[in-house]
Scaffold this motif. Structure first.
Motif, PDB file in Angstrom:
ATOM      1  N   PHE A 135       0.557  -0.786  -0.103  1.00 46.68           N
ATOM      2  CA  PHE A 135      -0.106   0.471   0.154  1.00 46.68           C
ATOM      3  C   PHE A 135       0.383   1.403   0.374  1.00 46.68           C
ATOM      4  N   ALA A 136       2.293   1.228  -0.252  1.00 53.34           N
ATOM      5  CA  ALA A 136       2.868   2.134  -0.347  1.00 53.34           C
ATOM      6  C   ALA A 136       2.938   2.777  -1.550  1.00 53.34           C
ATOM      7  N   GLY A 137       1.819   4.516  -1.117  1.00 51.72           N
ATOM      8  CA  GLY A 137       2.463   5.759  -2.149  1.00 51.72           C
ATOM      9  C   GLY A 137       0.704   5.778  -2.146  1.00 51.72           C
ATOM     10  N   LEU A 138       0.533   4.839  -1.772  1.00 49.62           N
ATOM     11  CA  LEU A 138      -1.668   5.079  -2.166  1.00 49.62           C
ATOM     12  C   LEU A 138      -2.280   6.016  -1.640  1.00 49.62           C
ATOM     13  N   ARG A 139      -1.559   6.517  -0.494  1.00 47.84           N
ATOM     14  CA  ARG A 139      -2.283   7.637  -0.220  1.00 47.84           C
ATOM     15  C   ARG A 139      -3.187   7.318   1.055  1.00 47.84           C
ATOM     16  N   LEU A 140      -3.277   6.231   1.445  1.00 48.51           N
ATOM     17  CA  LEU A 140      -3.796   5.498   2.878  1.00 48.51           C
ATOM     18  C   LEU A 140      -3.202   5.619   4.098  1.00 48.51           C
ATOM     19  N   SER A 141      -4.190   6.719   4.842  1.00 47.33           N
ATOM     20  CA  SER A 141      -2.922   6.686   6.519  1.00 47.33           C
ATOM     21  C   SER A 141      -3.017   5.740   6.877  1.00 47.33           C
ATOM     22  N   ALA A 186       8.988   5.223   2.073  1.00 46.50           N
ATOM     23  CA  ALA A 186       8.261   3.861   0.838  1.00 46.50           C
ATOM     24  C   ALA A 186       7.930   3.971  -0.312  1.00 46.50           C
ATOM     25  N   PRO A 187       6.696   5.436  -0.811  1.00 45.29           N
ATOM     26  CA  PRO A 187       6.414   5.963  -1.370  1.00 45.29           C
ATOM     27  C   PRO A 187       7.176   6.085  -2.188  1.00 45.29           C
ATOM     28  N   GLU A 188       8.385   7.206  -2.229  1.00 43.51           N
ATOM     29  CA  GLU A 188       9.385   7.613  -3.166  1.00 43.51           C
ATOM     30  C   GLU A 188       9.779   6.104  -4.219  1.00 43.51           C
ATOM     31  N   LEU A 189      10.013   4.856  -2.999  1.00 39.71           N
ATOM     32  CA  LEU A 189      10.260   3.884  -3.354  1.00 39.71           C
ATOM     33  C   LEU A 189       9.435   3.336  -4.634  1.00 39.71           C
ATOM     34  N   ARG A 190       8.670   3.537  -4.416  1.00 33.71           N
ATOM     35  CA  ARG A 190       7.559   2.872  -4.862  1.00 33.71           C
ATOM     36  C   ARG A 190       7.507   3.565  -6.470  1.00 33.71           C
ATOM     37  N   TYR A 191       7.018   4.804  -6.479  1.00 33.06           N
ATOM     38  CA  TYR A 191       7.652   5.769  -7.235  1.00 33.06           C
ATOM     39  C   TYR A 191       8.244   5.450  -8.384  1.00 33.06           C
ATOM     40  N   ALA A 192       8.927   5.507  -7.550  1.00 31.61           N
ATOM     41  CA  ALA A 192      11.096   4.965  -8.214  1.00 31.61           C
ATOM     42  C   ALA A 192      10.717   3.965  -9.045  1.00 31.61           C
ATOM     43  N   LYS A 197      28.808  -0.799   5.185  1.00 31.68           N
ATOM     44  CA  LYS A 197      29.113  -0.587   3.310  1.00 31.68           C
ATOM     45  C   LYS A 197      29.824   0.876   2.980  1.00 31.68           C
ATOM     46  N   ASN A 198      30.148   1.472   3.977  1.00 34.29           N
ATOM     47  CA  ASN A 198      30.219   2.808   3.968  1.00 34.29           C
ATOM     48  C   ASN A 198      29.400   3.556   3.237  1.00 34.29           C
ATOM     49  N   LEU A 199      27.978   3.442   3.593  1.00 34.96           N
ATOM     50  CA  LEU A 199      26.967   4.053   2.720  1.00 34.96           C
ATOM     51  C   LEU A 199      26.296   5.159   3.729  1.00 34.96           C
ATOM     52  N   LYS A 200      27.004   6.295   3.998  1.00 31.52           N
ATOM     53  CA  LYS A 200      26.730   7.330   4.487  1.00 31.52           C
ATOM     54  C   LYS A 200      24.586   7.044   4.440  1.00 31.52           C
ATOM     55  N   ALA A 201      24.872   7.674   3.341  1.00 31.06           N
ATOM     56  CA  ALA A 201      23.180   8.535   2.320  1.00 31.06           C
ATOM     57  C   ALA A 201      22.504   7.234   1.791  1.00 31.06           C
ATOM     58  N   ILE A 202      21.172   7.444   1.656  1.00 35.09           N
ATOM     59  CA  ILE A 202      20.512   6.765   0.342  1.00 35.09           C
ATOM     60  C   ILE A 202      19.258   7.700   0.265  1.00 35.09           C
ATOM     61  N   VAL A 203      20.046   8.847  -1.109  1.00 33.72           N
ATOM     62  CA  VAL A 203      18.588  10.313  -1.666  1.00 33.72           C
ATOM     63  C   VAL A 203      18.751   9.247  -3.094  1.00 33.72           C
ATOM     64  N   ILE A 204      16.276   9.809  -2.212  1.00 35.29           N
ATOM     65  CA  ILE A 204      16.043   9.096  -3.156  1.00 35.29           C
ATOM     66  C   ILE A 204      14.658  10.347  -4.199  1.00 35.29           C
ATOM     67  N   LYS A 205      14.153  10.352  -5.546  1.00 33.78           N
ATOM     68  CA  LYS A 205      12.845  11.491  -5.763  1.00 33.78           C
ATOM     69  C   LYS A 205      12.976  10.242  -7.099  1.00 33.78           C
ATOM     70  N   ALA A 206      11.318  10.420  -6.550  1.00 33.26           N
ATOM     71  CA  ALA A 206      10.829   9.389  -8.559  1.00 33.26           C
ATOM     72  C   ALA A 206       9.621  10.750  -8.845  1.00 33.26           C
ATOM     73  N   THR A 207       9.170  10.726 -10.285  1.00 29.88           N
ATOM     74  CA  THR A 207       8.336  11.413 -10.573  1.00 29.88           C
ATOM     75  C   THR A 207       7.107  10.132 -11.202  1.00 29.88           C
ATOM     76  N   LYS A 208       7.081   9.079 -11.094  1.00 30.23           N
ATOM     77  CA  LYS A 208       6.519   8.326 -12.412  1.00 30.23           C
ATOM     78  C   LYS A 208       4.924   8.267 -11.298  1.00 30.23           C
ATOM     79  N   LYS A 209       4.751   7.553 -10.562  1.00 28.24           N
ATOM     80  CA  LYS A 209       4.043   7.451  -9.957  1.00 28.24           C
ATOM     81  C   LYS A 209       2.336   6.399 -10.430  1.00 28.24           C
ATOM     82  N   ASP A 210       2.980   6.121 -12.006  1.00 27.32           N
ATOM     83  CA  ASP A 210       2.407   4.818 -12.300  1.00 27.32           C
ATOM     84  C   ASP A 210       1.640   3.502 -11.036  1.00 27.32           C
TER      85      ASP A 210
END
Lengths: 621, 139
Positions: free
Chosen positions: A66-72, A99-105, A195-208
């Protein structure tokens, strides 16, 4: 595929290689998503011989359907793998906005392996995944790094950041989303650090997104959003945050005091409860993605030794862990301690639990000034905790920092004293709910929880309060909290429901309003499973069983389904006085009802076969 | 009704309970902290079966019927379940979950009173005895 994208991205940080993979739909039907799907993938692909802080270790980020489906409340995500704190299965749920961003990606999950050659950042922009240089951010606090990443990439980019403590491989470190929302438990910040990973940065636009029945889902979603927002509990949470009922917890004996040596500190009721936070320090309320409850706090402490600028405020767990648990009822100090934990990237529950253990050890003389490198540990001394102990832990600095950086159990083992007054199950420091006051069923589920003592692995905390009622599946218990009566029976359903919640990545506050017919309608309109209640409950039970099988492969048995002696002592004061958890009969009955072997602690082959897990059964035969 | 012969009886008992509670310094302070106008709506047991408690502004007033001002919180249940509740024989959370108690408005103030319910129940017991209604006491 409906409901889920069906795709995950595998990132090998050693090779700098990304591969996108499509998962079989059967995986989702059987294990739902979130921590359930993570368990399935870990079962198949995890390196069980690997040190959790080695490059071979696998770290999984998984969404629910249900990630990103606009449900509380339904856009949480799960992070999972082998916990560096406990050495076995761990998972940790987080709200926020990842979570929503990952799904939209276009992904349901992200699996990290390997180790980057230098401090790095994983950048996900739609379906493009790249590893960027993160050297400039290494060594810095989450606050500064989050702000810097948003300044560089854009405010609408979502961030997951680790603090300096995770870089130093402190074993109870968290991953912080957008500077506020913590994947707190089980120490996965350190896995990112390793793992020498300081951060994860995410942006998505699709939302399909493909849904089985979008129109029916939309009707259901709107109805549920109204019901969730209007619920009595939601109103209380919105008004006064997750500590809204701390006062009630003090009087019932649910709130632990001084490393669980007491269940009652009356002055704490007024001093620490959510309405006091609201009255004295709240500047505004906040919410996770699409949530109508908005239980998050922003606070400002204007003056005094614990002054902090406007920013994220403490949850209930932090307020108690840095309040009564360590002998303080100074709410301003808990606000600052929470802020410091966030910036250093420490799980406030395990940090508070470990420090509380150390304070008791110091009081008893089991820890001396020689052991601590000269640091005096006294109940309620928040100055020392905030200004010395937490920074030392985060850098593994000095004798005390090194001693406490691996958690209370490791510290007790290291000094050869104090194991009997650690408070944990399976190595995970217990959350701030004492079953002697809160309910003996919670003691059972603490002991049974695959990741260790956990109040959100299943809804037993709420079940014993009387706040859960699912007559459609026979979940109709009238429970007396401070007894073991019917707790095994309730736990059987509670662990399955909890596995469903954590696999669907649904918030326990929000899904209190979701009935069994609602749950089914959600799965069926979103993913088109055509489930009846028995199918959904089977999926929950399957997830619970699979995590136990994973733990069995790590060497855990029924002997590990236990609590520490401190948790089994009778309550000494308040309403919990004389309340003593009789774990063994509840445990035996639970095993019997679940068809779990009382020696190995894993389900019988017949129980596994009944859930379509014959292959898994063969693996542990 | 299981415990009451008419709708006037429960209101008489509950108003006596609040009068006695207001005379107890600890409960008086606790009630004032609620800082809300609450309507206890038992009209499913009779059209006049309700009372209100007005704990706004550091004062404490109560009376039969619906308050003149709009209540901050309305708790609707049967007079029998109210009797169980004031006797500490009904888990309020469980009753709300099962829709035996319907709540409208903000319950944040009530959370401050919840820890005092055992003491309220002890006073209620005495009130029932004083009213000569020992037969209504739930064993």
């Amino acid at each position: 595929m409906n409901g889920n994208t069906g795709k995950i991205v595998n990132v090998d940080l050693t090779a700098g290689k990304m591969t996108v993979e499509t998962l079989p739909e059967e995986y989702y039907r059987k294990y739902i998503g979130g921590s359930g799907l993570a368990a399935k993938l870990f079962w198949e692909r995890g390196n069980f011989a690997a040190d959790p802080l080695s490059p071979e270790a696998m770290l999984l980020f998984m969404n629910g359907p249900f990630a990103g489906l606009r449900l509380s409340g339904a856009s949480r995500n799960s992070v999972a793998g082998c916990s560096p704190l406990t050495g076995h299965w761990g998972d940790s749920s987080c709200g926020g906005f990842f979570a929503p961003e990952l799904r939209y990606a276009g992904f349901d999950g992200l699996i990290l392996t390997g180790k980057a050659a230098k401090p790095s950042i994983l950048l996900i922009v739609d379906d493009k995944v790249t590893v960027e240089d993160g050297s400039a951010y290494w060594g810095k606090g989450t606050d500064e790094v989050t702000a810097a990443l948003k300044a560089k990439y854009g405010k609408d980019y979502r961030t997951l950041v680790i603090g300096p403590a995770a870089e130093h491989l402190v074993r109870y470190t968290m991953i912080l989303n957008d500077g506020h929302h913590a994947t707190g438990r089980a120490g996965f910040g350190a896995v990112m650090g390793s793992k020498n990973l300081k951060a994860i940065v995410i942006k998505a636009t699709k939302k399909d997104m493909m849904l089985a029945d979008p129109a029916a889902f939309d009707v259901l979603r709107k109805d549920l959003n109204v019901r969730i927002k209007d619920a009595l509990a939601s109103d209380v949470l919105h008004e006064n945050g997750t500590a809204a009922n701390l006062m009630g917890g003090v009087y019932s004996g649910d709130v632990p005091v001084k490393n669980w040596t007491s269940n009652f500190w009356e002055e704490a009721a007024d001093a620490l409860t959510g309405s006091t936070l609201t009255d004295n320090y709240l500047t505004r309320r906040g919410a996770c993605a699409y949530c109508g409850i908005a239980c998050k706090r922003y606070v400002e402490v204007k003056d005094g030794p614990y002054a902090i600028p406007d920013g994220p405020g403490p949850e209930y767990e932090t307020i108690v862990a840095f309040g009564t648990l360590i002998g303080s009822i100074d709410l301003a100090a808990t606000c600052k301690a929470g802020r410091v934990c966030n910036d250093l990237g420490l799980d406030s529950i395990s940090a508070g639990g470990t420090i509380a253990w150390a304070m008791e050890a110091f009081e008893r003389g089991d820890l001396t000034l020689t052991d601590t490198g000269g640091v005096e540990l006294k109940w309620g001394d928040l100055d020392t905790v905030i200004n010395r102990v937490l920074p030392m832990i985060s850098r593994r600095e000095g004798k005390l920092g090194e001693l406490l950086a691996d958690g209370s159990v490791a510290a007790a083992k290291k000094i050869g004293k104090g194991l009997d007054y650690t408070v944990h199950s399976k190595g995970l420091e217990a959350p701030m709910h004492d079953p002697r006051g809160g309910g003996h069923g919670m003691a059972l589920t603490y002991a049974m929880s695959p990741r260790g003592a956990c109040h959100v692995a299943d809804p037993m905390l709420f079940v014993e309060m009387g706040a859960r009622y699912y007559p459609e599946i026979g979940f109709d218990f009238m429970l007396e909290p401070k007894t073991g009566e019917n707790k095994a029976e309730a736990a059987v359903m509670s662990v399955a429901l909890g596995a469903i919640e954590n696999s669907a990545c649904f918030c326990q506050f929000a899904d209190a309003e979701v009935t069994i017919p609602d749950w089914l309608a959600l799965f069926n309109t979103v993913a088109g499973y055509g489930w009846e209640a028995k199918d959904m409950m089977a999926a929950g039970k399957r997830v619970f069983f699979l995590k136990r099988l994973i733990n069995y492969r790590y060497g855990l048995t029924s002997a590990d389904d236990c609590l520490t002696p401190r948790m089994l002592e009778p309550g000494k004061d308040g309403e919990a006085e004389g309340s003593q958890v009789d774990l063994e009969p509840m445990k035996a009955r639970f095993y019997e009802l679940m068809d779990i072997d009382p020696v190995s602690g894993i389900p019988t082959p017949a129980a596994l076969a009944a859930l379509g897990m014959a292959d898994e059964a063969k693996h542990v035969a | 009704m299981e415990f009451w012969k008419d709708e006037a009886e429960p209101i008489k008992a509950f108003l006596a309970l609040f009068a006695a509670s207001a005379a107890d310094p600890e409960l008086f302070e606790g009630l004032k902290k609620v800082n809300q106008l609450i309507w206890f709506d038992y009209t499913e047991s009779g059209p006049n079966c309700s009372f209100y408690v007005d704990a706004r502004g550091g004062e404490l007033k109560f009376g039969a019927g619906k308050p003149a001002d709009p209540p901050d919180l309305t708790m609707s249940l049967s007079a029998d379940d109210a009797h169980r509740s004031w006797s500490d024989k009904l888990n309020p959370v469980m009753a709300i979950t099962r829709k035996k108690i319907r709540v409208k408005g903000s319950a944040t103030g009530l959370l401050k009173l919840a820890p005092k319910l055992k003491k309220v129940a002890a006073i209620y017991l005495k009130v029932l005895k004083d009213l000569g209604w020992e037969d209504k006491i739930i064993k």
